[in-house]
Motif scaffolding. Sequence first.
Motif, mmCIF file in Angstrom:
data_model
loop_
_atom_site.group_PDB
_atom_site.id
_atom_site.type_symbol
_atom_site.label_atom_id
_atom_site.label_comp_id
_atom_site.label_asym_id
_atom_site.label_seq_id
_atom_site.Cartn_x
_atom_site.Cartn_y
_atom_site.Cartn_z
ATOM 1 N N UNK A 1 -64.190 32.110 90.439
ATOM 2 C CA UNK A 1 -62.843 32.216 89.865
ATOM 3 C C UNK A 1 -62.064 30.970 90.283
ATOM 4 N N UNK A 2 -61.361 30.369 89.327
ATOM 5 C CA UNK A 2 -60.634 29.140 89.622
ATOM 6 C C UNK A 2 -59.444 29.388 90.541
ATOM 7 N N UNK A 3 -59.164 28.411 91.397
ATOM 8 C CA UNK A 3 -57.956 28.450 92.236
ATOM 9 C C UNK A 3 -56.965 27.388 91.789
ATOM 10 N N UNK A 4 -57.225 26.798 90.646
ATOM 11 C CA UNK A 4 -56.338 25.800 90.069
ATOM 12 C C UNK A 4 -54.952 26.411 89.831
ATOM 13 N N UNK B 1 -53.935 30.156 88.520
ATOM 14 C CA UNK B 1 -53.155 31.064 89.355
ATOM 15 C C UNK B 1 -51.884 31.492 88.620
ATOM 16 N N UNK B 2 -51.295 30.554 87.866
ATOM 17 C CA UNK B 2 -50.095 30.883 87.097
ATOM 18 C C UNK B 2 -50.386 31.952 86.052
ATOM 19 N N UNK B 3 -51.657 32.083 85.671
ATOM 20 C CA UNK B 3 -52.039 33.087 84.677
ATOM 21 C C UNK B 3 -52.632 34.330 85.331
ATOM 22 N N UNK B 4 -52.651 34.360 86.668
ATOM 23 C CA UNK B 4 -53.081 35.586 87.353
ATOM 24 C C UNK B 4 -54.458 35.549 87.982
ATOM 25 N N UNK B 5 -55.013 34.351 88.214
ATOM 26 C CA UNK B 5 -56.371 34.254 88.754
ATOM 27 C C UNK B 5 -56.489 34.850 90.157
ATOM 28 N N UNK B 6 -55.414 34.790 90.942
ATOM 29 C CA UNK B 6 -55.480 35.353 92.301
ATOM 30 C C UNK B 6 -55.715 36.860 92.268
ATOM 31 N N UNK B 7 -55.012 37.541 91.353
ATOM 32 C CA UNK B 7 -55.198 38.993 91.233
ATOM 33 C C UNK B 7 -56.623 39.315 90.796
ATOM 34 N N UNK B 8 -57.141 38.491 89.879
ATOM 35 C CA UNK B 8 -58.512 38.709 89.398
ATOM 36 C C UNK B 8 -59.500 38.519 90.549
ATOM 37 N N UNK B 9 -59.299 37.452 91.321
ATOM 38 C CA UNK B 9 -60.213 37.183 92.439
ATOM 39 C C UNK B 9 -60.183 38.319 93.455
ATOM 40 N N UNK B 10 -58.972 38.816 93.739
ATOM 41 C CA UNK B 10 -58.845 39.927 94.697
ATOM 42 C C UNK B 10 -59.573 41.175 94.191
ATOM 43 N N UNK B 11 -59.472 41.430 92.889
ATOM 44 C CA UNK B 11 -60.111 42.618 92.321
ATOM 45 C C UNK B 11 -61.636 42.526 92.444
ATOM 46 N N UNK C 1 -63.674 35.448 79.700
ATOM 47 C CA UNK C 1 -62.270 35.099 79.793
ATOM 48 C C UNK C 1 -61.570 35.147 78.452
ATOM 49 N N UNK C 2 -60.270 35.390 78.424
ATOM 50 C CA UNK C 2 -59.493 35.727 79.623
ATOM 51 C C UNK C 2 -59.760 37.162 80.084
ATOM 52 N N UNK C 3 -59.704 37.362 81.399
ATOM 53 C CA UNK C 3 -59.891 38.692 81.959
ATOM 54 C C UNK C 3 -58.757 39.013 82.920
ATOM 55 N N UNK C 4 -58.571 40.297 83.170
ATOM 56 C CA UNK C 4 -57.557 40.753 84.116
ATOM 57 C C UNK C 4 -58.207 41.524 85.244
#
Lengths: 539, 150
Positions: free
Chosen positions: A6-9, A13-23, A58-61
């Motif tokens: 999962x990208x950390x760019x 992150x502005x599109x929610x990648x942190x939440x996806x990574x946590x999930x 992608x895109x995924x939530x």
Amino acid sequence: MSRVFVSRDMASVALGADDVARAFAAAGCQVVRTGSRGLFNIEPLVEVETEEGRIGFGPVGPADVAAVLDGSHANRLGRIEDLPFFAGQQRFTFARCGIIDPVDLNDYAAHGGWLGLEKARALAPQQVVDAVKASGLRGRGGAGFPTGIKWQTVLDAPAGDKFIVCNADEGDSGTFADRMLMEGDPYCLIEGMAIAAHAVGAGHGYIYIRSEYPFCVATMRAAIEASAHLVAPFVLEVREGAGAYVCGEETALLDSIEGKRGQVRAKPPLPALQGLFGRPTVINNVLSLAAVPFILSEGAEAYAAVGFGRSRGTMPVQLAGNVRHGGLYEIGFGITLGELVNEIGGGTASGRPVRAVQVGGPLGAYFPPSMFHLPFDYEAFAQAGGLIGHAGITVFDDSVDMAHMARFAMEFCAAESCGKCTPCRIGSTRGVEIMDRIIAERDITAPVRPEPVEGRARASTSSARTEGGYLGKALYSRAPDRIDVSIEAQTNLLRDLADTMKYGSLCALGGFTPYPVLSALDHFPEDFGASAPVKEAAE
Amino acid sequence: MEDFVTEWTARHGATRDRLLPLLHAMLEEAGYIDDALVPAIARALNLSRADVHGVITFYHDFRRTAPGRHVVKLCRAESCQARGGAAIEAAAAKRLGVAMGEVRADGQVALEPVYCLGLCAIGPNALVDGRPVGRIDAAVLERIALEVAA
């Protein structure tokens, strides 16, 4: 246990990648945070490691974890490198971006990292400079000056303290390649700077990053610390900007590192001879320095083999604004503007027709679709009255008001001028005034926008004149009856002013602001209240 | 804060080129740089007060008054404009109850302009208390508004 990427760019992150990574982590996956692949309509993107390679979704939530892991998710994209957007690219500089863990030294080394530096260190400094010259690499910050010649000047300067400075003050709207590289493959930039240090005999390097890029600052600092032993005795340091666009101009940047107001210096002396702290300094853009490891490891010929005319190698083009497939597209010079916007970019995101594209940031020209045959090449763009700049392309649909964009260019110049030279400092404010008069007259005589115009002639001028604040006072301080506010008179005044700014300014901020203004006027005269296209020569 | 200046320069050096890093550190610590601290900074780095004042006022980041408890930095540059940024700016000013470039009277939230965050394909964009937010539409704006109301 599945391994997912999962990208950390910052954009991801502005599109929610942190939440996806946590999930995914909560579901027991091993999550590797990478840079971005560079196509943003598929972000947040998750890649799952399988026997057939990395399969993208992608895109995924965050709610899509199960469907992604069992492969049933509707947004299954297959292997990312097989998507048309990626298959057509020539990724020299961005080869690793989006694939590796940016700060993992082993990952970098496993993907060809440090080979360029090894080769360079086996060569004499002059041989390294010769290789960069032979590659045909030109400054990617916008000016297109041959990088090898700059390095030669610094190499030939008397020995003593010399510096490598990386210009990472990427302030142009529509550009994000520097940011993506620093967040996605920071060691590539560090390697390029270490090669430059070896080539010219520099001991200390600075990376000047704008404060609007907090992720870059953090990633580069971590990468510098982790790789310090590999580039020693060369020492690197990050310096953070403070919100001044003009610090992207190289001499203003040097003053800013020295702790001063970021004001432009007169040239000569060239920074290559008297740069940072008065010492010989290589100052290059992120993309110029990041192209160097490839040139050393693969050979100057391999780099120069790609390109168009005197523009050699690849350019990481950034498709931005109202575009369907926005992102980073690295390709050899020579591809046409139309291919980039319509075929690769897929037209506008809004689905409306493309009306204009701005190439090269706030100081770049606006081009209409009738000029989409232009090949991406420094000389071709200069000839057409524009510039490649940092290769950002901002797409606008037919709802754009080009007179407002011309006004914005002047307003931006007024806000960001360093104040050292008069044409830029005063001219930009006068330019805003002229544009306000043109827009007011246009809306009275030939309203192109549906807003109702109240009152009779000049009513809107006088209402604008009552604006409060110092800007309002500065803009409307003159008696209006002494000014001929007809569109024709104001347009001539605008051209006159643009001429003064273009030839009288100290740097590109004042000097290039006429590009967006005049190109908007020349290509979209109807937005300036002219009935027929006014096709007169710019000079 | 005067002690902060002397401690910082003792640890990180007091040459002229430390001025910007020092100002950034003060911003991080206090949220703004009080004019009353200019003499202390000038003393610590052996510069004139005018020189320090000149540098602080040159850079947009170095604010001289207290910021809001929450800061929404909304991009005004061309790429965000191309994606409807002007309408979002107007909507944000209305929903948050504060004009662009101002701190709301109760000090709860500030709306600041920023010229490009480098997220130009997913605009309109903002930094909400330092966290990037992309593709801002009415729904996302409402989430931001609820977040900064807390």
